[in-house]
Design a protein around this motif. Structure first.
Motif, PDB file in Angstrom:
ATOM      1  N   PHE A  78     -22.347 -27.735 -52.181  1.00 44.31           N
ATOM      2  CA  PHE A  78     -21.022 -28.057 -52.728  1.00 44.31           C
ATOM      3  C   PHE A  78     -20.066 -26.882 -52.535  1.00 44.31           C
ATOM      4  CE2 PHE A  78     -17.953 -30.298 -55.104  1.00 44.31           C
ATOM      5  CZ  PHE A  78     -17.256 -29.348 -55.826  1.00 44.31           C
ATOM      6  N   GLU A 101     -27.911 -27.803 -54.092  1.00 42.75           N
ATOM      7  CA  GLU A 101     -26.701 -28.610 -54.240  1.00 42.75           C
ATOM      8  C   GLU A 101     -25.500 -27.728 -54.533  1.00 42.75           C
ATOM      9  OE1 GLU A 101     -28.442 -32.927 -55.511  1.00 42.75           O
ATOM     10  OE2 GLU A 101     -27.440 -31.730 -57.015  1.00 42.75           O
ATOM     11  N   GLU A 102     -25.723 -26.692 -55.325  1.00 44.38           N
ATOM     12  CA  GLU A 102     -24.624 -25.758 -55.580  1.00 44.38           C
ATOM     13  C   GLU A 102     -24.142 -25.132 -54.286  1.00 44.38           C
ATOM     14  OE1 GLU A 102     -26.447 -24.304 -59.788  1.00 44.38           O
ATOM     15  OE2 GLU A 102     -25.461 -22.809 -58.553  1.00 44.38           O
ATOM     16  N   LEU A 141     -11.863 -32.332 -57.327  1.00 43.37           N
ATOM     17  CA  LEU A 141     -13.065 -31.592 -56.939  1.00 43.37           C
ATOM     18  C   LEU A 141     -14.129 -31.655 -58.036  1.00 43.37           C
ATOM     19  CD1 LEU A 141     -11.247 -28.707 -55.118  1.00 43.37           C
ATOM     20  CD2 LEU A 141     -12.932 -30.232 -54.088  1.00 43.37           C
ATOM     21  N   SER A 142     -13.695 -31.746 -59.295  1.00 41.65           N
ATOM     22  CA  SER A 142     -14.673 -31.907 -60.378  1.00 41.65           C
ATOM     23  C   SER A 142     -15.418 -33.227 -60.222  1.00 41.65           C
ATOM     24  CB  SER A 142     -13.983 -31.887 -61.746  1.00 41.65           C
ATOM     25  OG  SER A 142     -13.462 -30.622 -62.006  1.00 41.65           O
ATOM     26  N   ARG A 143     -14.677 -34.258 -59.839  1.00 37.44           N
ATOM     27  CA  ARG A 143     -15.340 -35.551 -59.625  1.00 37.44           C
ATOM     28  C   ARG A 143     -16.324 -35.469 -58.469  1.00 37.44           C
ATOM     29  NH1 ARG A 143     -11.506 -40.682 -60.373  1.00 37.44           N
ATOM     30  NH2 ARG A 143     -10.622 -40.159 -62.383  1.00 37.44           N
ATOM     31  N   GLU A 171      -9.225 -31.844 -60.824  1.00 39.27           N
ATOM     32  CA  GLU A 171      -9.852 -33.105 -61.243  1.00 39.27           C
ATOM     33  C   GLU A 171     -10.605 -33.743 -60.081  1.00 39.27           C
ATOM     34  OE1 GLU A 171     -10.828 -36.615 -63.361  1.00 39.27           O
ATOM     35  OE2 GLU A 171     -10.202 -34.657 -64.060  1.00 39.27           O
ATOM     36  N   MET A 197     -24.275 -26.192 -68.109  1.00 38.80           N
ATOM     37  CA  MET A 197     -23.263 -26.320 -67.065  1.00 38.80           C
ATOM     38  C   MET A 197     -23.927 -26.451 -65.705  1.00 38.80           C
ATOM     39  SD  MET A 197     -20.202 -23.679 -66.315  1.00 38.80           S
ATOM     40  CE  MET A 197     -21.088 -22.288 -65.689  1.00 38.80           C
ATOM     41  N   ILE A 198     -24.544 -25.386 -65.225  1.00 42.89           N
ATOM     42  CA  ILE A 198     -25.233 -25.453 -63.939  1.00 42.89           C
ATOM     43  C   ILE A 198     -26.638 -24.939 -64.198  1.00 42.89           C
ATOM     44  CG2 ILE A 198     -25.270 -24.587 -61.585  1.00 42.89           C
ATOM     45  CD1 ILE A 198     -22.266 -23.956 -62.005  1.00 42.89           C
ATOM     46  N   TRP A 228     -17.921 -32.890 -57.550  1.00 40.98           N
ATOM     47  CA  TRP A 228     -19.095 -32.138 -58.009  1.00 40.98           C
ATOM     48  C   TRP A 228     -19.970 -33.003 -58.924  1.00 40.98           C
ATOM     49  CZ3 TRP A 228     -22.757 -28.985 -57.532  1.00 40.98           C
ATOM     50  CH2 TRP A 228     -23.429 -28.446 -58.614  1.00 40.98           C
ATOM     51  N   GLN A 229     -19.324 -33.757 -59.818  1.00 51.18           N
ATOM     52  CA  GLN A 229     -20.092 -34.600 -60.733  1.00 51.18           C
ATOM     53  C   GLN A 229     -20.947 -35.611 -59.980  1.00 51.18           C
ATOM     54  OE1 GLN A 229     -17.004 -36.152 -63.297  1.00 51.18           O
ATOM     55  NE2 GLN A 229     -17.667 -34.834 -64.958  1.00 51.18           N
ATOM     56  N   LYS A 230     -20.415 -36.102 -58.867  1.00 51.66           N
ATOM     57  CA  LYS A 230     -21.138 -37.122 -58.118  1.00 51.66           C
ATOM     58  C   LYS A 230     -21.642 -36.569 -56.784  1.00 51.66           C
ATOM     59  CE  LYS A 230     -18.504 -40.820 -60.248  1.00 51.66           C
ATOM     60  NZ  LYS A 230     -17.824 -42.093 -60.100  1.00 51.66           N
ATOM     61  N   TRP A 231     -21.875 -35.268 -56.752  1.00 54.02           N
ATOM     62  CA  TRP A 231     -22.154 -34.640 -55.468  1.00 54.02           C
ATOM     63  C   TRP A 231     -23.434 -35.173 -54.832  1.00 54.02           C
ATOM     64  CZ3 TRP A 231     -19.724 -32.993 -51.709  1.00 54.02           C
ATOM     65  CH2 TRP A 231     -20.285 -32.164 -50.741  1.00 54.02           C
ATOM     66  N   ASP A 232     -24.413 -35.513 -55.638  1.00 51.46           N
ATOM     67  CA  ASP A 232     -25.651 -36.012 -55.029  1.00 51.46           C
ATOM     68  C   ASP A 232     -25.410 -37.329 -54.289  1.00 51.46           C
ATOM     69  OD1 ASP A 232     -27.199 -37.143 -58.141  1.00 51.46           O
ATOM     70  OD2 ASP A 232     -25.207 -37.402 -57.322  1.00 51.46           O
ATOM     71  N   THR A 233     -24.375 -38.051 -54.677  1.00 50.48           N
ATOM     72  CA  THR A 233     -24.007 -39.270 -53.955  1.00 50.48           C
ATOM     73  C   THR A 233     -22.984 -38.968 -52.866  1.00 50.48           C
ATOM     74  OG1 THR A 233     -24.362 -40.566 -55.957  1.00 50.48           O
ATOM     75  CG2 THR A 233     -23.029 -41.573 -54.224  1.00 50.48           C
TER      76      THR A 233
END
Lengths: 182, 362
Positions: A13, A9-10, A46-48, A44, A1-2, A50-55
């Motif tokens: 975010f 990044e955590e 915020l999950s997106r 949904e 998960m993390i 997080w999934q693409k947080w580096d971008t």
């Protein structure tokens, strides 16, 4: 998960999440008019992020990206499910009617507005962005956004029974636009 | 601020105040992440395997590209003639994924007794106390039981009028009445509206403040819930006990299996249109239909961001173990700074994959 390598990044975010999630929840709720739906939408979205947080974190305005994703998700669900009446039917607590009516009427009225007007109203009157910030976010001219806001409010006024959009409102809006443009 | 604007803001404020839930960061950080590095490896592999062909295609493409215009600008392209042409169709929102049908929760266990139950004030309750709070009742017994009915909730303090909760309905999306296994919980929402016809301003000036309520249930047992600071301008109501409805399981998005590979020219000039290709690969043994026609997001670190619909006029599916090549266009702003830029491309959907590549802005 993390995993352990993502602590920076955590942290970033988490800071972003704390700054945006209250207004995102409000936005989701006003757009959907349904607690469960709104929760799903906000989660949904915020999950997106997080999934693409580096971008996403490198965007000039990650909050704007997040709001746009939320809006697109909400519009998709509107079209798919149309108006969900179960909340209206199931949530009328005895002896307590006005609060639900207020909320549901606003959601209904918002759905009847053209998409640009509704989106501008949510961003300006709910999220609290300035006209110029809304213009940037919707990639529109600030003058156009003012027109959308004005027409949207007239639409709400008509739908929510704030009185007919009379001459006073029209004059008020015109002077409002003129004073902002000057 | 105009009268219209203030009324609109107030209407939004009131509506949003009923968002009776909250989110925690851990709830959204549970999804697996895609990392930039993972995508780049794929692009590098694809780029190296196609390097010789791409160089040839670019040379031919550059030779053939004279006169092509987009938005009045010049173009930089890395294309072959077999790609599905780009179309200037605005993106449409993605369809939400389907959900796995949920079975009704089991019922029919014996009624819960007072000794089996432990009641507390629920966490994750409505955001303000004025909107109410959740009661969380846990089955501390050794067997499943079923708690029917609703709690009796009374606010009573010396010198103040007694306020009893009326019977409120249970919105279906909250949950349903069902068995509670050992260790399981049921909920009830005690709802304290702040705004009502009696006081449309939402004010509570002059009304007595209560700091606790007494909760009791039909099978016996009671508990005082303290730590409150509420008044009752519109009374209060309580839902029946219910088992929260579990989150639905979403069916996988068919588009999520498609893997985009980007083929970019090595350089692009500011103020021109970048033309590149996306190979949409289907590594599975099932064809992936393109109806409804999906949209995609292309963006870059320049920064640019565009959303369009795929050209589905001729290609209606990606065959199993096959791929389809699409031509893409991206307007590069005249203000783009020189340097390496990352281009990202993904279908708009749920858990769809992102293709990445680099281009040098000159």
């Amino acid at each position: 998960m993390i995993d352990g390598g993502d602590s920076d990044e955590e942290r970033s975010f988490t800071l972003f999440f704390e700054s945006i999630h209250p207004s995102l929840i409000s936005q989701a709720y006003v757009l959907s008019g349904d607690q469960q739906e709104a929760r799903d939408l906000a989660q949904e979205t915020l999950s997106r992020a997080w999934q693409k947080w580096d971008t996403v974190s490198r965007y000039e305005n990650p909050a704007a990206w997040t709001r746009a994703v939320l809006h697109n998700l909400a519009i998709g669900r509107w079209r798919r499910f149309q108006v969900r009446r179960r909340y209206e039917r199931g949530n009328s607590l005895q002896e307590v009617e006005a609060p639900d009516a207020d909320r549901i009427d606003l959601v209904r009225a918002l759905r009847r507005l053209p998409a640009n007007q509704a989106r501008a109203l949510v961003l300006h009157d709910l999220v609290g962005l300035s006209t110029s910030e809304v213009a940037v976010e919707l990639r529109a001219d600030p003058g156009t956004v003012r027109v959308w806001l004005h027409r949207g409010r007239l639409g709400l006024a008509a739908a929510l029974g704030w009185g007919e959009p009379d001459d006073r409102h029209k004059k008020e809006a015109k002077s409002d636009v003129r004073s902002r443009e000057s | 601020m105009s009268d219209l604007e203030s009324r609109s803001r107030e209407a939004f404020r009131r509506a949003a105040a009923y968002a009776a839930f909250d989110l925690t960061v851990s709830e959204v950080m549970t999804a697996p992440r895609r990392r930039r590095g993972q995508g780049r490896v794929k692009v590098v592999v694809v780029c190296s395997s196609l390097a010789i062909a791409t160089i040839a295609v670019v040379l031919v493409g550059v030779a053939l590209s004279g006169g092509r215009s987009h938005l009045g600008g010049r173009t930089t392209k890395a294309v072959s003639s077999t790609a599905v042409p780009w179309v200037n169709d605005p993106a449409s929102p993605p369809s939400p994924p389907g959900t796995v049908p949920q079975k009704p929760l089991p019922t029919g266990a014996p009624p819960c007794t007072a000794s089996e139950l432990s009641v507390t004030r629920g966490m994750g309750s409505p955001p303000t106390q004025d909107n109410g709070f959740f009661l969380r009742v846990r089955n501390i017994g050794r067997s499943a039981c079923m708690l029917r009915g609703r709690p009796r909730v009374v606010a009573s303090e010396p010198g103040k009028p007694t306020v009893s909760a009326s019977a409120g309905d249970l919105p279906s999306f909250f949950g349903e009445v069902a068995n509670t296994p050992p260790g399981g919980t049921v909920m009830a929402l005690v709802y304290i509206p702040a705004i009502c016809q009696a006081d449309p301003t939402g004010g509570n000036q002059g009304l007595p403040i209560y700091h606790s309520v007494m909760v009791s249930y039909a099978t016996g047992g009671s508990k005082r819930i303290g730590g409150l600071h509420v008044s009752f301008p519109c009374g209060m109501a309580t839902t029946p006990f219910y088992t929260p409805r579990p989150q639905p399981d979403y069916l996988p998005d068919p588009l999520a299996v498609l893997v985009p590979h980007l083929r970019l020219p090595s350089t692009v000039m500011p103020g021109t249109t970048l033309i590149y290709q996306v190979d949409l690969e289907n590594p599975t043994s099932r064809r992936v239909g393109l109806s409804p026609c999906p949209s995609y997001l292309e963006h870059s670190s320049i920064p640019t961001k565009f959303e369009y619909r795929l050209n589905c006029s001729k290609v209606h599916a990606i065959p199993a173990h096959g791929h389809v090549t699409y031509e893409m266009e991206m307007a590069i702003p005249a203000t783009a700074q020189p340097g390496e830029a990352e281009v990202l491309w993904s279908l708009i959907g749920f858990s769809t994959r992102t293709g990445r590549g680099q281009v040098q802005v000159r």
